[in-house]
Design an enzyme around this catalytic site. Structure first.
Site, short mmCIF file in Angstrom:
data_model
loop_
_atom_site.label_atom_id
_atom_site.label_comp_id
_atom_site.label_asym_id
_atom_site.label_seq_id
_atom_site.Cartn_x
_atom_site.Cartn_y
_atom_site.Cartn_z
N TYR A 39 0.81 -1.22 0.00
CA TYR A 39 0.00 0.00 0.00
C TYR A 39 0.85 1.28 0.00
O TYR A 39 0.31 2.37 -0.09
CB TYR A 39 -0.93 0.02 1.21
CG TYR A 39 -1.95 -1.09 1.20
CD1 TYR A 39 -3.00 -1.08 0.29
CD2 TYR A 39 -1.86 -2.16 2.09
CE1 TYR A 39 -3.94 -2.11 0.26
CE2 TYR A 39 -2.80 -3.19 2.07
CZ TYR A 39 -3.83 -3.16 1.16
OH TYR A 39 -4.76 -4.17 1.13
N HIS A 97 -4.64 6.15 -1.15
CA HIS A 97 -5.32 5.98 0.14
C HIS A 97 -4.37 6.22 1.32
O HIS A 97 -4.82 6.31 2.46
CB HIS A 97 -5.90 4.56 0.21
CG HIS A 97 -7.31 4.50 0.72
ND1 HIS A 97 -8.15 5.59 0.81
CD2 HIS A 97 -8.05 3.44 1.18
CE1 HIS A 97 -9.33 5.21 1.29
NE2 HIS A 97 -9.29 3.92 1.52
N TYR A 121 -5.78 -1.14 9.31
CA TYR A 121 -6.39 -0.99 7.98
C TYR A 121 -7.45 0.09 8.07
O TYR A 121 -8.04 0.34 9.11
CB TYR A 121 -6.94 -2.31 7.40
CG TYR A 121 -5.80 -3.24 7.02
CD1 TYR A 121 -5.13 -3.09 5.81
CD2 TYR A 121 -5.36 -4.20 7.92
CE1 TYR A 121 -4.06 -3.90 5.50
CE2 TYR A 121 -4.28 -5.01 7.61
CZ TYR A 121 -3.63 -4.86 6.39
OH TYR A 121 -2.55 -5.63 6.09
N ASN A 136 -10.51 0.76 7.27
CA ASN A 136 -11.91 0.67 7.70
C ASN A 136 -12.09 0.53 9.20
O ASN A 136 -13.20 0.64 9.71
CB ASN A 136 -12.61 -0.49 6.99
CG ASN A 136 -12.66 -0.28 5.49
OD1 ASN A 136 -12.19 0.74 4.99
ND2 ASN A 136 -13.22 -1.23 4.78
N ASP A 178 -6.99 11.01 2.67
CA ASP A 178 -7.22 11.24 1.24
C ASP A 178 -8.69 11.58 1.01
O ASP A 178 -9.55 11.17 1.78
CB ASP A 178 -6.84 9.99 0.44
CG ASP A 178 -7.70 8.78 0.83
OD1 ASP A 178 -7.70 8.42 2.02
OD2 ASP A 178 -8.40 8.23 -0.04
#
Length: 199
Positions: free
Chosen positions: A18, A23, A72, A74, A99
């Site tokens: 990532y 993000h 993460y 969420n 973001d």
């Protein structure tokens, strides 16, 4: 008793796959702040990389924690709520950097409260803190194409990297995001909005 520390949380996803994705604007901006104020990160209960520092601007010192949640995107709220509870930091002393697809690349909007705008990290923090009334630095990453596969397009977009032109502009953009967080802390939300929102 509430702490006089501020908490700045830069949102992103952990792990090398990532790194450098849209993000992870929050992580990247947090890294700029860490370098600027000599903050070293260490693990906070497996939920976040957390560091502590002191900002000195205009002759004033402000103590702050800098967090990069490891949950993460969420589940970002679990990390932010854990740190704020542990160190007794109230929502009005929390700044979240993330973001935002509703803003063009390079644009910054500062706000407090209001809608999560479809951002799952912000939804999670709203839920975990029980309030949306904390400051946010929204870092524009532009929009995926709409159409039949809008959801897939969006996921691929935020988990994608930047083109060569954007990569060139990225250091300045991240520095602006770091400046926006500092302005909220030292000069207040309204001043930060005046300085960054109209650009």
């Amino acid at each position: 008793m509430a702490s006089d520390f501020w908490l700045i949380a830069g949102l992103g996803n952990p792990g090398s796959k990532y790194e450098g994705t849209r993000h992870n604007m929050g992580f990247m901006t947090a890294d700029v702040l860490a370098e600027r104020w000599s903050v070293n990160f260490s693990d906070h209960k497996g939920l976040a990389m957390l560091g502590k520092g002191v900002m000195n601007l205009s002759g004033r010192n402000v103590k702050f924690f800098l967090a990069k949640p490891l949950t993460y995107m969420n589940e970002s709220g679990n990390a932010v709520a854990s740190i704020s509870a542990y160190y007794q930091i109230e929502p009005d002393h929390i700044v979240v950097i993330h973001d935002d697809m509703d803003l063009d690349f390079g644009r910054i909007k500062v706000k407090a409260g209001g809608s999560a705008g479809g951002h799952n990290g912000i939804k999670s923090i709203d839920r975990s803190l029980g309030t949306p009334k904390y400051a946010r630095v929204r870092m524009g990453v532009g929009h995926a194409q709409r159409g039949a596969h809008a959801h897939d397009n969006t996921v691929n977009w935020v988990l994608g990297g930047f083109g060569p032109d954007q990569r060139k502009q990225l250091p300045e953009f991240l520095a602006d995001g770091a400046d926006a967080a500092e302005t909220i802390i030292f000069d207040g939300l309204a001043k930060a909005q005046e300085r960054f929102n109209g650009r």
